[in-house]
Each structure stands twice: as C-alpha cells, then as structure tokens.
Design an enzyme around this catalytic site. Structure first.
Site, PDB file in Angstrom:
ATOM      1  N   LYS A  92      23.624 -35.409 -20.542  1.00  0.00           N
ATOM      2  CA  LYS A  92      22.828 -35.535 -21.767  1.00  0.00           C
ATOM      3  C   LYS A  92      21.397 -35.037 -21.544  1.00  0.00           C
ATOM      4  CE  LYS A  92      21.668 -39.602 -23.269  1.00  0.00           C
ATOM      5  NZ  LYS A  92      21.715 -40.999 -23.655  1.00  0.00           N
ATOM      6  N   LYS A 141      37.245  -0.799 -11.023  1.00  0.00           N
ATOM      7  CA  LYS A 141      36.433  -0.567 -12.227  1.00  0.00           C
ATOM      8  C   LYS A 141      37.400  -0.134 -13.297  1.00  0.00           C
ATOM      9  CE  LYS A 141      32.889  -2.306 -11.729  1.00  0.00           C
ATOM     10  NZ  LYS A 141      32.171  -3.215 -12.530  1.00  0.00           N
ATOM     11  N   ASP A 168      40.071  -7.496  -8.178  1.00  0.00           N
ATOM     12  CA  ASP A 168      40.260  -7.181  -9.595  1.00  0.00           C
ATOM     13  C   ASP A 168      38.937  -7.291 -10.324  1.00  0.00           C
ATOM     14  OD1 ASP A 168      42.982  -6.734  -9.682  1.00  0.00           O
ATOM     15  OD2 ASP A 168      43.498  -8.775 -10.298  1.00  0.00           O
ATOM     16  N   ASP A 169      38.863  -6.620 -11.463  1.00  0.00           N
ATOM     17  CA  ASP A 169      37.772  -6.870 -12.388  1.00  0.00           C
ATOM     18  C   ASP A 169      37.982  -8.276 -12.968  1.00  0.00           C
ATOM     19  OD1 ASP A 169      35.678  -6.512 -14.101  1.00  0.00           O
ATOM     20  OD2 ASP A 169      36.376  -4.599 -14.883  1.00  0.00           O
TER      21      ASP A 169
HETATM   22  C1  1AE Z   1      27.389 -10.166 -10.161  1.00  0.00           C
HETATM   23  C2  1AE Z   1      28.788  -9.685 -10.501  1.00  0.00           C
HETATM   24  C3  1AE Z   1      29.024  -8.254 -10.168  1.00  0.00           C
HETATM   25  C4  1AE Z   1      30.313  -7.728 -10.710  1.00  0.00           C
HETATM   26  O1  1AE Z   1      31.194  -8.454 -11.072  1.00  0.00           O
HETATM   27  C5  1AE Z   1      30.536  -6.303 -10.812  1.00  0.00           C
HETATM   28  O2  1AE Z   1      31.633  -5.924 -11.430  1.00  0.00           O
HETATM   29  C6  1AE Z   1      29.674  -5.370 -10.300  1.00  0.00           C
HETATM   30  O3  1AE Z   1      29.961  -4.058 -10.480  1.00  0.00           O
HETATM   31  P1  1AE Z   1      29.003  -2.889 -10.025  1.00  0.00           P
HETATM   32  O4  1AE Z   1      29.028  -2.838  -8.528  1.00  0.00           O
HETATM   33  O5  1AE Z   1      27.632  -3.190 -10.552  1.00  0.00           O
HETATM   34  O6  1AE Z   1      29.596  -1.658 -10.624  1.00  0.00           O
END
Ligand code: 1AE
Length: 404
Positions: A92, A141, A168-169
């Site tokens: 709270k 990515k 993984d993403d």
């Molecule tokens: C702080 C989290 C960073 C992350 O999840 C991520 O995907 C970073 O990607 P780049 O290295 O900035 O492309």
C-alpha cells in the site's frame, strides 16, 4: 527466524523524516499503536516495525527534506516468499506519495528459505567448460511469425559464430510455427552438430510461457525434451513463479531472468523500486541463474552506479545462495567489450541481438567479432590490434565504432 529483523531502506520526502519513518513502521505492521491499551500493545509488540534511522540528502524549497529512512520489520511478519515481502514492506505504501523502495536486507534465516540459483555462475561455467573469459550470448532477433526453417538457419548461424548461449526473444509467446518443445529438440540437434565441429557446447534458452499454473509442468516437459536452459519474464509473472520453478526438483536446468516490465518500476527518482533490488537481489533470491539488465551504455541505458550495484548484488559472496550471472544488455556491440570488461569483469555474459545479427557478414561473423573482442580484452590486447587478425572484428569496428 524468531527475533530476526528485516531492514528496509526507502527514499522519501517529508517535513520530518523521523516522524514519517515512525508512521510507516507502525502503519505497515500493527496499524496503530499509541491509541492501544497497554495489554494490546504487549500482545502486538512482536509484530511492530521500528524506525531505525533517517538521513537527509537534500533540503527542498518547500521546507521538506528528501532523504533515506530505514525501518526494521520483524521477519516473523512474513511468509518466506517475495510476494509476502514486497506486499508487507511496500504494498500500500508504494501508492502513498513520493516514496521509492531502495533496499531490503534479509537475515540469513530468511534467505535460507529461498532456493537461489540452482547452478549459478560456477555451474554454468562448468556446463560450458569456460572459466577464463566472459561468456557470450546471442539473442534471436525476430522469432514471431517466422517459418521454423528460418529460425533453424538463424540458430545455426549464431552457433557457428562461437557464442556460448542463444536465447529466444522474450516476446516469443505465440509460437505456432515453431512450437516450444520442437524448438528445443531441433535447436538441440543443431547445437550438437555444431559442437561436433567446434568442440564447444551451446546452451539454448527457450522462452517459457503459458498460464502460470502450467509453467512448472511445461518446464518439466522441456527438460524431458532436452532443454538446456529456460528464459523467463519474471516481472510479468511475479517473482514467486520463478521461485517455484527454481525450487522444483524436476526442473534441473538453469533459469534466465529477462527484465521485461522493469521500466514500469525503476526509472523515477521518487517512486518505484531501485534496480539493485528489483533486478539484483530479488532475482537471485528467487532463483535466477542469469539475469539480464540494461547496461550503462546501450540503447536502454541504466545509470552506471546502479548497473554496477545490480551486478554486485547478483554476485555478492556474503549472501548464502549461489551467485547469479550478470548479463548487462541492450545495444551491445563488439566496440563496447573493453568497457564491459572494465566495468563488469570476467564474471559476466556479454549479450547482443542487433550487435550480432546486424554484422555486415551475418550472424556467424557477428559472433566471431565478439569472440575476438572478448579474447583480446582478456589477453590485454586492444581491439585494433585484435582486428588485424580478425576480419569480422575489423568489420564490426568499422560499422559500430571502437571503444568509448
Ligand atoms: C535489457 C534487455 C535487452 C534485450 O532483451 C534485447 O533484446 C536486446 O537486444 P539488442 O542487443 O539491443 O539488439
């Protein structure tokens, strides 16, 4: 645990910081005090919080003081889980004006009720057979919507670049084209093939998702399918979900904590929860073996002292649970490796998504550039020197620039 105290530090503003600390100590424990009859006071005394100290940092123009207050709470007020702890010391109160939760110091008796990392830094280094350099992790990515074959190609390229881990993403929840268990099996096969060529194992961290009551079962199925590591969005699910995964004897692989959602808690100077606690101490206590957090230099930068304190809390050898791997992340490219090494030392995971996949020669060269940079800093070489014998590193430095 009886008689033990939990010391909590807050940053707040008040005309009288001591009075504010007193009001919180009572308000967050027994609710009222001076109005109670003596017999009731005696009965409730073991549950009463105690204002310990205050420290003015700044006199504000409106006559208020901005400063730190410290309050001791009886450890017996809490069940041994982070849900109880955070609700009891900041629930709270977090909505009651300018106040930020800075730190929680726990007695050893309380810490012992938590799993902490199952493998920790030593266990992960042992799994990978790497002890003499920072580890390197590559982030998928884009995962979402891609055909499975594209992901397999991406995985192979990352593995061939010499990375130690691939994750993984974190937004990969809808995985209809490349289901969780299929990824674990297929990427595992590719990792084995690459390891036969390179002699180097790779840990793939699959994103553990699903309804909270199914997480442990899904994690167990992942282990049976050959999973090496799991990525987990801890703050979205709650620390206790991580705690239950880490404490489960059938989930026998490292757990990697992603900081997704952390920005909803820490950036304000006056509200929220400070990162050394949010992403450092509590992640480790709940059982994360590796913890991602924003680095001080990348695209979502964190204040440098805070980032260093996150890492210090993950690795503090005085805490009686295993050390967790600091993973300073976001916007990392090979030119930042000397700075990362200077700031975070040997016990870190260098982690990059764009800095690997954006390499002009592709993801495999992205990994090679990072490995050359890491080997150079450990050997005391400059990146320019190392780039003379590493074309991938030379190309990365040409694209992103060298050390800051
Ligand atoms: C702080 C989290 C960073 C992350 O999840 C991520 O995907 C970073 O990607 P780049 O290295 O900035 O492309």
């Amino acid at each position: 645990m009886s008689g033990d105290r939990i010391r909590v530090t807050y940053l707040t503003q008040a005309k009288d910081l001591d009075k504010k600390a007193e009001a919180i100590a009572v308000g967050m424990t027994v609710g009222s005090w001076t109005d109670l009859p003596a017999a009731k006071q005696a009965e409730l005394h073991p549950y009463l919080g105690e204002a310990v100290s205050s420290e003015t940092l700044e006199e504000l123009p409106d006559g208020h003081k901005r400063g730190l207050i410290r309050i001791d709470y009886p450890a017996g007020n809490f069940t041994p889980d982070i849900a109880s702890l955070l609700t009891g010391v900041f629930g709270k109160l977090s909505m009651d004006g300018k106040i930020k939760l800075i730190d929680i110091k726990l007695p050893e008796s309380f810490v012992q009720a938590f799993p902490g990392p199952q493998f920790g830094i030593d266990g992960i280094c042992q799994k990978l057979g790497v002890h003499d350099r920072p580890l390197l992790m590559s982030i998928f990515k884009s995962c979402l919507g891609l055909p499975f074959d594209d992901l397999k190609t991406q995985f192979r390229a990352q593995a061939l670049g010499g990375v130690d881990l691939v994750k993984d993403d974190e937004i990969f929840f809808v995985d209809d084209k490349a289901p969780f268990l299929d990824r674990i099996r297929e990427f595992g096969k590719i990792a084995d093939e690459v390891a036969q060529q390179t002699g180097k194992p790779i840990l793939y961290a699959a994103n553990l998702t699903g309804p909270v009551h199914e997480l442990n079962e899904r994690a167990k199925r992942a282990v049976e399918a050959g999973a090496q590591c799991l990525l987990f969005n801890v703050l979205a699910y709650g620390y206790d979900a991580l705690h239950r995964l880490a404490a489960d004897p059938d989930i026998t692989i490292p757990l990697m904590a992603h900081p997704a959602l952390a920005g909803a808690y820490y950036p304000s100077p006056d509200y929220g929860i400070a990162t050394p606690l949010l992403l450092g101490k509590l992640m480790r206590l709940a059982g994360a073996d590796l913890v991602l957090f924003p680095s001080p230099y990348g695209s979502v930068a964190l204040d440098k002292q805070e980032a260093l304190q996150v890492a210090a809390n993950l690795t503090d050898s005085a805490v009686p649970v295993k050390q967790a791997f600091p993973v300073p992340s976001a916007g990392i490219h090979p030119g930042l490796v000397p700075q990362l090494y200077e700031d975070f030392g040997l016990q870190q995971v260098v982690n990059a998504g764009g800095g690997i996949h954006g390499h002009p020669g592709g993801a495999a060269d992205g990994g090679r550039a990072f490995r050359a940079a890491i080997d150079a800093v450990v050997a005391g070489q400059t990146l320019d020197e190392a780039a003379q014998s590493s074309q991938p590193l030379a190309a990365a430095l040409a694209k992103w620039g060298g050390p800051r």
